[in-house]
Design an enzyme around this catalytic site. Structure first.
Site, mmCIF file in Angstrom:
data_model
loop_
_atom_site.group_PDB
_atom_site.id
_atom_site.type_symbol
_atom_site.label_atom_id
_atom_site.label_comp_id
_atom_site.label_asym_id
_atom_site.label_seq_id
_atom_site.Cartn_x
_atom_site.Cartn_y
_atom_site.Cartn_z
ATOM 1 N N CYS A 41 0.854 -1.189 0.000
ATOM 2 C CA CYS A 41 0.000 0.000 0.000
ATOM 3 C C CYS A 41 0.894 1.245 0.000
ATOM 4 C CB CYS A 41 -0.914 -0.008 1.224
ATOM 5 S SG CYS A 41 -1.902 1.481 1.398
ATOM 6 N N HIS A 106 -6.306 4.850 1.121
ATOM 7 C CA HIS A 106 -5.504 3.650 0.837
ATOM 8 C C HIS A 106 -6.017 2.988 -0.446
ATOM 9 C CE1 HIS A 106 -3.851 3.475 5.102
ATOM 10 N NE2 HIS A 106 -4.820 4.387 5.166
ATOM 11 N N CYS A 122 -10.012 3.598 -9.309
ATOM 12 C CA CYS A 122 -10.094 3.696 -10.776
ATOM 13 C C CYS A 122 -10.226 2.324 -11.424
ATOM 14 C CB CYS A 122 -8.855 4.391 -11.336
ATOM 15 S SG CYS A 122 -8.640 6.103 -10.817
ATOM 16 N N CYS A 191 7.527 -9.996 -22.354
ATOM 17 C CA CYS A 191 8.595 -10.793 -22.960
ATOM 18 C C CYS A 191 8.824 -10.399 -24.411
ATOM 19 C CB CYS A 191 8.278 -12.287 -22.854
ATOM 20 S SG CYS A 191 6.680 -12.754 -23.559
ATOM 21 N N HIS A 494 4.991 -17.188 -25.366
ATOM 22 C CA HIS A 494 6.147 -16.562 -24.731
ATOM 23 C C HIS A 494 7.227 -16.299 -25.785
ATOM 24 C CE1 HIS A 494 8.818 -15.511 -21.459
ATOM 25 N NE2 HIS A 494 9.701 -16.414 -21.821
#
Length: 544
Positions: A41, A106, A122, A191, A494
């Site tokens: 946080c 927070h 948001c 990647c 990947h």
């Protein structure tokens, strides 16, 4: 997304005494003690388990990537619960405490592994920063903690596993050299970016140009040199792709760290390349083209008071009259990657011929249809597809179909015609993209065919328009890097890269870099190939 809640939420100042011990990526949730997906946080510095970086997980087993299962959006959700509790205080909370709570919300937290920032209110990732640059300060502090913890673990492992360390030492000219390659951390399906950056970093002429550029101070006065690239008021003029690209290249191959986190470069890319915002998988070839195009455009201009176009790489002539200039003045991008094609179109009715010169930074090659069912080199059903087959398919004469009828200026209407490509000018670095992805009626499929390619002596003479005017050594190329896509689709799987550095081949798999050999490289199912023009004369016959 630019979050409006940062000024009220980001209150912590980087301080080691406020954070747990050890590496941030392995911190445990303060509620359930889970070390999966720790988030901190940015209001109170408490650590909780939070969001997973992606909805699907891919595991690597001996170089093969498999989709294991769908992961939940949250682990145990304690980071989100921490936010919800701060928005719904107990009924007996005093008025003064309510006012204090309203000052500190927070709602913003940071991933302790990728250092990405998220706002629960948001419900999106954050790309901007506070006026004091607190988000970037926390990000750099966590990265330093991670590097320190990794260095300590690495030091202990070296003491305990001296025998395995010997396997990482190489004999060079009678001396001993330690593996000093630096990986790039995955920031959440990045990647595709890491594979391209590692490939470009091992193209020496291109890489050295950027590394030798002077540092650019993006701001002046007391804040000079501070990397504040996410401040809303600054706008896009406050960022420099060239500068962040330079910093990233300078961080590789120094041997000072095992992995580098390119988050600053990534956020600049978010600002100037909207197509690559977010954390979904992207196409490495598309990213490479966008990256080179934007580097070229920025180098043409006067970037923050430093004229980039006045600095020439050794051996690269940046002539403003060059035919391979793309969008104006030549830069190091077009001087090294730029070539020229001649496109010949012939009307089949009247025989009129049309010629056009097209500059290129890379060539996209189809894998011939007769080879597209072959997946491995060892299959016996017919010959193996070679890079020469793909190049020949690209340059061979072809008849245009009904959807591509040529507008003949002599016939004054669209007619059937033939088309053929010649290479009028070869680049210093020949980038070849194998078109492995194609659209069907509903989805984009991958052509998984193995294509045989040479590590050295790629002879391009037979594809030239006027080969008799070119010296034999100017047509030979040696392989510098290969980008490989593992998996079945462009939006999944990947990317990794193989690259040659000082005579040795390395495999770059995000933050992991390993030594490999030529036999492993030639077995890879290449997606993008980078060939460098031969600098020394060779008397041997060069064959593809």
């Amino acid at each position: 997304m630019e979050c409006p809640h940062l000024s009220a939420s980001v209150c912590i100042v980087p301080d080691s005494t406020r954070f747990p011990n050890g590496s941030p990526s392995s911190w445990c949730c303060s509620v359930c003690r889970s070390n999966k997906s720790p988030w901190v946080c940015l209001t109170c510095s408490s650590v909780h388990c939070g969001r997973c970086s992606s909805g699907l997980r891919y595991d690597d087993w001996e170089g093969h990537y498999f989709k294991i299962k769908s992961l939940p959006k949250y682990v145990n959700g304690h980071a989100k619960k921490h936010f919800e509790d701060s928005q719904n205080p107990p009924n007996n909370l005093k008025k003064l405490e309510k006012q204090e709570k309203e000052k500190q919300q927070h709602v913003v937290c940071m991933d302790c592994s990728s250092y990405s920032t998220y706002c629960y209110r948001c419900d999106d990732f954050v790309v901007n920063d506070t006026k004091m640059g607190l988000v970037q300060k926390v990000r750099e502090h966590l990265q330093n903690l991670e590097n320190s913890a990794f260095s300590e673990r690495h030091r202990k492992r070296k003491l305990l596993e001296s025998s395995s360390l010997n396997n990482k030492l190489l004999k060079i000219n009678g001396g001993t050299s330690v593996l000093c390659a630096t990986g790039l951390r995955n920031l959440g399906n990045t990647c595709f970016m890491n594979a391209i950056l590692q490939s470009l970093s091992n193209i020496q002429q291109f890489c050295c140009y950027f590394k030798e550029l002077p540092a650019v101070e993006l701001r002046s006065g007391k804040t000079a040199g501070r990397r504040m690239y996410h401040t809303r008021s600054q706008g896009d003029n406050s960022v420099s792709l060239v500068e962040e690209f330079r910093k990233t290249l300078c961080s590789l191959w120094q041997g000072s760290q095992t992995a580098f986190s390119p988050e600053s470069l990534f956020y600049v890319i978010w600002k100037i390349m909207p197509n690559f915002r977010g954390y979904q998988q992207q196409d490495a070839h598309e990213f490479m083209r966008y990256l080179l195009d934007h580097l070229h455009l920025e180098l043409q201009g006067d970037c923050n008071g430093v004229s980039r176009t006045t600095i020439s790489p050794q051996g690269a002539v940046l002539s403003t009259g060059s035919k391979c200039c793309i969008n104006g003045t030549s830069t190091v991008v077009t001087a090294i990657f730029g070539g020229v094609l001649q496109n010949e179109v012939n009307c089949l009715i009247c025989g009129t011929e049309s010629r056009k010169f097209d500059p290129f930074l890379d060539l996209s090659l189809d894998i011939p249809s007769q080879f597209q069912n072959k997946r491995t080199k060892s299959q016996e059903n017919g010959p193996v597809c070679t890079l020469r087959d793909c190049l020949r398919s690209f340059t061979d004469l072809e008849e245009l179909d009904e959807t591509e009828l040529y507008m003949c200026h002599k016939c004054k209407k669209r007619q059937k015609s033939t088309k053929k490509f010649w290479i009028q000018k070869l680049p210093k670095v020949l980038c070849l993209h194998l078109k492995r992805f194609h659209w069907t009626a509903y989805l984009r499929n991958k052509v998984d065919t193995y294509v045989e390619f040479p590590l050295r002596d790629l002879d391009m003479k037979c594809f030239l328009l006027e080969p008799e005017n070119i010296g034999p050594e100017s047509c030979l190329y040696d392989l510098a890097a290969v980008v490989v896509h593992h998996g079945s689709g462009v939006g999944s799987g990947h990317y990794t890269a193989y690259a040659a550095h000082e005579g040795r081949w390395f495999h770059f798999n995000d933050s992991t870099v390993t030594l490999t050999d030529e036999d492993t490289v030639v077995k890879a199912k290449a997606y993008i190939l980078f060939y460098v023009e031969r600098q020394t004369k060779s008397g041997s016959d060069a064959k593809l």
